[in-house]
Design a protein around this motif. Sequence first.
Motif, PDB file in Angstrom:
ATOM      1  N   TRP A 183       0.828  -1.208   0.000  1.00 32.22           N
ATOM      2  CA  TRP A 183       0.000   0.000   0.000  1.00 32.22           C
ATOM      3  C   TRP A 183       0.863   1.259   0.000  1.00 32.22           C
ATOM      4  O   TRP A 183       0.525   2.250  -0.656  1.00 32.22           O
ATOM      5  CB  TRP A 183      -0.908  -0.012   1.227  1.00 32.22           C
ATOM      6  N   ALA A 184       1.983   1.226   0.725  1.00 32.20           N
ATOM      7  CA  ALA A 184       2.876   2.384   0.791  1.00 32.20           C
ATOM      8  C   ALA A 184       3.746   2.523  -0.448  1.00 32.20           C
ATOM      9  O   ALA A 184       4.509   3.486  -0.553  1.00 32.20           O
ATOM     10  CB  ALA A 184       3.754   2.295   2.040  1.00 32.20           C
ATOM     11  N   LYS A 185       3.656   1.578  -1.372  1.00 28.39           N
ATOM     12  CA  LYS A 185       4.440   1.598  -2.611  1.00 28.39           C
ATOM     13  C   LYS A 185       5.952   1.605  -2.317  1.00 28.39           C
ATOM     14  O   LYS A 185       6.714   2.392  -2.869  1.00 28.39           O
ATOM     15  CB  LYS A 185       4.075   2.819  -3.466  1.00 28.39           C
ATOM     16  N   LEU A 186       6.366   0.685  -1.440  1.00 33.32           N
ATOM     17  CA  LEU A 186       7.788   0.550  -1.122  1.00 33.32           C
ATOM     18  C   LEU A 186       8.338  -0.794  -1.583  1.00 33.32           C
ATOM     19  O   LEU A 186       9.404  -1.226  -1.122  1.00 33.32           O
ATOM     20  CB  LEU A 186       8.012   0.704   0.391  1.00 33.32           C
ATOM     21  N   CYS A 187       7.618  -1.460  -2.470  1.00 29.98           N
ATOM     22  CA  CYS A 187       8.108  -2.714  -3.038  1.00 29.98           C
ATOM     23  C   CYS A 187       8.169  -2.560  -4.561  1.00 29.98           C
ATOM     24  O   CYS A 187       7.363  -1.852  -5.161  1.00 29.98           O
ATOM     25  CB  CYS A 187       7.201  -3.885  -2.668  1.00 29.98           C
ATOM     26  N   PRO A 188       9.147  -3.205  -5.207  1.00 29.49           N
ATOM     27  CA  PRO A 188       9.280  -3.060  -6.665  1.00 29.49           C
ATOM     28  C   PRO A 188       8.052  -3.591  -7.391  1.00 29.49           C
ATOM     29  O   PRO A 188       7.411  -4.551  -6.961  1.00 29.49           O
ATOM     30  CB  PRO A 188      10.532  -3.894  -6.990  1.00 29.49           C
ATOM     31  N   ARG A 189       7.722  -2.952  -8.484  1.00 31.63           N
ATOM     32  CA  ARG A 189       6.615  -3.390  -9.305  1.00 31.63           C
ATOM     33  C   ARG A 189       7.102  -4.395 -10.347  1.00 31.63           C
ATOM     34  O   ARG A 189       8.240  -4.331 -10.811  1.00 31.63           O
ATOM     35  CB  ARG A 189       5.965  -2.210 -10.010  1.00 31.63           C
ATOM     36  N   THR A 190       6.235  -5.329 -10.697  1.00 29.59           N
ATOM     37  CA  THR A 190       6.529  -6.281 -11.764  1.00 29.59           C
ATOM     38  C   THR A 190       5.781  -5.846 -13.023  1.00 29.59           C
ATOM     39  O   THR A 190       4.549  -5.753 -13.019  1.00 29.59           O
ATOM     40  CB  THR A 190       6.117  -7.702 -11.367  1.00 29.59           C
ATOM     41  N   ILE A 191       6.522  -5.565 -14.061  1.00 26.48           N
ATOM     42  CA  ILE A 191       5.946  -5.123 -15.333  1.00 26.48           C
ATOM     43  C   ILE A 191       5.925  -6.321 -16.281  1.00 26.48           C
ATOM     44  O   ILE A 191       6.979  -6.902 -16.593  1.00 26.48           O
ATOM     45  CB  ILE A 191       6.763  -3.962 -15.937  1.00 26.48           C
ATOM     46  N   GLN A 192       4.732  -6.701 -16.726  1.00 25.36           N
ATOM     47  CA  GLN A 192       4.576  -7.862 -17.586  1.00 25.36           C
ATOM     48  C   GLN A 192       4.214  -7.414 -18.995  1.00 25.36           C
ATOM     49  O   GLN A 192       3.298  -6.619 -19.196  1.00 25.36           O
ATOM     50  CB  GLN A 192       3.490  -8.788 -17.040  1.00 25.36           C
ATOM     51  N   SER A 193       4.956  -7.897 -19.941  1.00 26.78           N
ATOM     52  CA  SER A 193       4.705  -7.629 -21.354  1.00 26.78           C
ATOM     53  C   SER A 193       4.792  -8.956 -22.106  1.00 26.78           C
ATOM     54  O   SER A 193       5.880  -9.469 -22.364  1.00 26.78           O
ATOM     55  CB  SER A 193       5.718  -6.623 -21.916  1.00 26.78           C
ATOM     56  N   GLY A 194       3.621  -9.523 -22.392  1.00 25.03           N
ATOM     57  CA  GLY A 194       3.614 -10.837 -23.004  1.00 25.03           C
ATOM     58  C   GLY A 194       4.106 -11.877 -22.005  1.00 25.03           C
ATOM     59  O   GLY A 194       3.627 -11.993 -20.885  1.00 25.03           O
ATOM     60  N   ALA A 195       5.111 -12.622 -22.427  1.00 23.13           N
ATOM     61  CA  ALA A 195       5.695 -13.643 -21.547  1.00 23.13           C
ATOM     62  C   ALA A 195       6.902 -13.129 -20.786  1.00 23.13           C
ATOM     63  O   ALA A 195       7.556 -13.884 -20.071  1.00 23.13           O
ATOM     64  CB  ALA A 195       6.091 -14.868 -22.382  1.00 23.13           C
ATOM     65  N   LYS A 196       7.188 -11.847 -20.926  1.00 23.68           N
ATOM     66  CA  LYS A 196       8.381 -11.276 -20.299  1.00 23.68           C
ATOM     67  C   LYS A 196       7.988 -10.467 -19.064  1.00 23.68           C
ATOM     68  O   LYS A 196       7.097  -9.621 -19.131  1.00 23.68           O
ATOM     69  CB  LYS A 196       9.114 -10.376 -21.296  1.00 23.68           C
ATOM     70  N   ASN A 197       8.634 -10.742 -17.957  1.00 25.15           N
ATOM     71  CA  ASN A 197       8.436  -9.994 -16.714  1.00 25.15           C
ATOM     72  C   ASN A 197       9.714  -9.234 -16.371  1.00 25.15           C
ATOM     73  O   ASN A 197      10.813  -9.779 -16.459  1.00 25.15           O
ATOM     74  CB  ASN A 197       8.082 -10.935 -15.561  1.00 25.15           C
ATOM     75  N   SER A 198       9.556  -7.999 -15.991  1.00 27.44           N
ATOM     76  CA  SER A 198      10.703  -7.179 -15.600  1.00 27.44           C
ATOM     77  C   SER A 198      10.326  -6.347 -14.379  1.00 27.44           C
ATOM     78  O   SER A 198       9.147  -6.035 -14.165  1.00 27.44           O
ATOM     79  CB  SER A 198      11.148  -6.263 -16.747  1.00 27.44           C
ATOM     80  N   ALA A 199      11.322  -5.994 -13.585  1.00 28.71           N
ATOM     81  CA  ALA A 199      11.091  -5.203 -12.376  1.00 28.71           C
ATOM     82  C   ALA A 199      11.008  -3.724 -12.750  1.00 28.71           C
ATOM     83  O   ALA A 199      11.800  -3.225 -13.555  1.00 28.71           O
ATOM     84  CB  ALA A 199      12.209  -5.431 -11.368  1.00 28.71           C
ATOM     85  N   GLY A 200      10.059  -3.035 -12.148  1.00 29.46           N
ATOM     86  CA  GLY A 200       9.893  -1.609 -12.385  1.00 29.46           C
ATOM     87  C   GLY A 200      10.104  -0.814 -11.120  1.00 29.46           C
ATOM     88  O   GLY A 200      10.262  -1.381 -10.027  1.00 29.46           O
ATOM     89  N   PRO A 201      10.119   0.491 -11.224  1.00 35.21           N
ATOM     90  CA  PRO A 201      10.301   1.331 -10.026  1.00 35.21           C
ATOM     91  C   PRO A 201       9.082   1.284  -9.124  1.00 35.21           C
ATOM     92  O   PRO A 201       7.995   0.876  -9.549  1.00 35.21           O
ATOM     93  CB  PRO A 201      10.517   2.735 -10.616  1.00 35.21           C
TER      94      PRO A 201
END
Length: 305
Positions: A183-201
């Motif tokens: 809730w506090a947005k202090l954990c990295p976001r996971t950005i999913q594009s198709g079958a590829k997952n990457s960490a976001g800010p």
Amino acid sequence: MSECPHHRGHLIQERTRHKHRMDKALQDAQIKLSGVVSDLFGVSGRAMLDALVAGERHPRALAELAQGSLVRKKAALAEALTGQFEDHHARLLGVLLSIVDHLTAQINELDRLIVQTLEEVTTPHDGPAGTGTGPASDAVTAQALAERLDAVPGIGPATAQIILAEIGTDMRRFPSPEHLVSWAKLCPRTIQSGAKNSAGPVGQGNPWLKGALGEAANAAARTDTFLGARYRRIVKRRGHAKALVAVARSILVIAWHLINEPGASYEELGADWHQRHLNPARRTRDLVRQLQALGHQVNLEPATT
């Protein structure tokens, strides 16, 4: 309850701006007092400012107002107070001083109201994670929770009040520390594009809470504690910004436990906690890899008892 800390924050920012204007007015008169006095509005600095407004212009007479450790710097003070301070500077300085004093009085009144409100707010502890099993006698005041948070490195009384104002004193809305961190947005976001997952800010989150946790993490990073050691471990491989976010997350997790669990108190693990609990095999592998990177050939032999 969050309105008072918010308003206090605005008043503190406004007071800081007026203090900067006063220093700029002194610099305009070639008075370099802030270069010698660490706190321009401390006991010695304020006495010199009041004397300037009252009409005293002699540098040595102003330097004689120094107290404490500044007594040894009278020569430097006299040199810094030598300038072209005129009557119009004194009038401007007097107006700014009155504004700073007025804002300080308002901030002190808000501090009193915040403490009074925290003492009136009680939170029944229903057992861990709001299970509803705790007795009603376990109710604690928000002021007691603020004192618990104050024991955490980096958290002061004002920061503890902001944390309680923003997340509340009832953790039933956050079943686990992970829910609060998300809730506090202090954990990295996971950005999913198709079958590829990457960490976001991390996201934006609550600006007041993130600002308070950022200041607490920055203060804890300079301490010889578990949180300070955590910052120093992460900053070497992830950088300053991500290390501060990691420490802020740890502080928020600690805060969740202190608020949610009745009778909980902060216990310092020590700056050497990671070394004491590190896997020996992993530590050996890391050290060997470092030596090999430096061009050494490593042969390990077990030590004889």
